[in-house]
Design a protein around this motif. Structure first.
Motif, short mmCIF file in Angstrom:
data_model
loop_
_atom_site.label_atom_id
_atom_site.label_comp_id
_atom_site.label_asym_id
_atom_site.label_seq_id
_atom_site.Cartn_x
_atom_site.Cartn_y
_atom_site.Cartn_z
N LEU A 1 0.84 -1.19 0.00
CA LEU A 1 0.00 0.00 0.00
C LEU A 1 0.88 1.24 0.00
O LEU A 1 1.62 1.48 0.95
N LEU A 2 0.78 2.04 -1.03
CA LEU A 2 1.64 3.21 -1.18
C LEU A 2 0.85 4.48 -0.86
O LEU A 2 0.24 4.58 0.19
N ASP A 3 0.80 5.42 -1.77
CA ASP A 3 0.16 6.70 -1.52
C ASP A 3 -1.13 6.86 -2.32
O ASP A 3 -1.39 6.09 -3.24
N ILE A 4 -1.89 7.88 -1.97
CA ILE A 4 -3.06 8.28 -2.76
C ILE A 4 -2.76 9.68 -3.28
O ILE A 4 -2.79 10.64 -2.50
N PRO A 5 -2.49 9.83 -4.57
CA PRO A 5 -2.25 11.18 -5.11
C PRO A 5 -3.46 12.08 -4.89
O PRO A 5 -4.60 11.67 -5.12
N THR A 6 -3.22 13.29 -4.46
CA THR A 6 -4.33 14.20 -4.18
C THR A 6 -5.14 14.51 -5.44
O THR A 6 -6.34 14.81 -5.35
N ALA A 7 -4.51 14.41 -6.61
CA ALA A 7 -5.24 14.65 -7.86
C ALA A 7 -6.37 13.64 -8.04
O ALA A 7 -7.41 13.97 -8.61
N ARG A 8 -6.19 12.43 -7.55
CA ARG A 8 -7.24 11.42 -7.67
C ARG A 8 -8.39 11.73 -6.73
O ARG A 8 -9.55 11.51 -7.07
#
Length: 206
Positions: free
Chosen positions: A88-95
């Motif tokens: 589990l990595l990151d969630i880009p704020t653009a998404r």
């Protein structure tokens, strides 16, 4: 594809919203056990033990004990959870911004193969990224395999989402990073897109 006929969008979570690296989990288990990454892929990620955890048929404790027995290791619970969550990595704020925008135009749903160990971990990532306690806030309803006791690509989990929300399948789009998972949705007449690179959802709706 044309999206002017779409009214409902069903999102996968891992690899579509949250960045994912199964290789990191496999390497972590390799470091714990000495097994090769390829053997671990078959025995852990593609194995019955993992599928049972994803369907909520066994508890995290049962899973950890099963892993210790399968790999012949005495790793503590924390080390097994850390290896599991390494993917589990990151969630880009653009998404997140895209989800907020789409929520004004479409009915949004989440459909994820996951498990209790990952569930707690990705909600921590959501909290760190958005300040929200759960990703669920961005969707009309979220479906998690370990809570509904079904998993993709079995057709029954897509039938559940469609029937509970009275969705017209011809007006529904399903997005998943795993091509295998698209088949069950397609069998019901749901339109699908294979999210095999990070720009696709923006190309569709950005």
């Amino acid at each position: 594809m044309r999206t002017n006929s779409i009214k409902n969008i069903i999102f996968d979570l891992g690899g579509v919203i949250i960045n994912l690296s199964e290789e990191r989990t496999l390497q972590s288990f390799s470091n714990l056990s000495g097994w090769t990454v390829e053997d671990l892929r078959e025995q852990i990620l593609n194995g019955d033990l993992y599928k049972k955890l994803e369907k909520g048929m066994i508890s995290p404790s049962d899973f950890r004990d099963g892993v210790r027995g399968l790999l012949n290791v005495d790793s503590p619970d924390g080390s097994i959870d850390e290896a599991m969550n390494a993917m589990l990595l990151d969630i880009p704020t653009a998404r997140i911004d895209l989800l907020k925008n789409l929520g004004n135009r479409f009915r949004l749903f989440l459909l994820s193969n996951t498990n209790e160990i990952h569930f707690e971990a990705f909600n921590r990532i959501v909290k760190e990224t958005t300040g929200e306690k759960s990703i669920n806030i961005f969707f009309e309803k979220a479906y998690y395999s370990h809570l509904v006791h079904m998993r993709k690509p079995d057709v029954e989990i897509y039938e559940l989402v469609v029937s509970e929300n009275a969705l017209d399948t011809s007006e529904t789009l399903f997005l998943d990073d795993n091509a295998v998972n698209l088949k069950g949705a397609e069998s019901l007449g749901i339109q699908t897109v294979h999210v095999n690179n990070s720009s696709i959802i923006f190309d569709l709706f950005g």
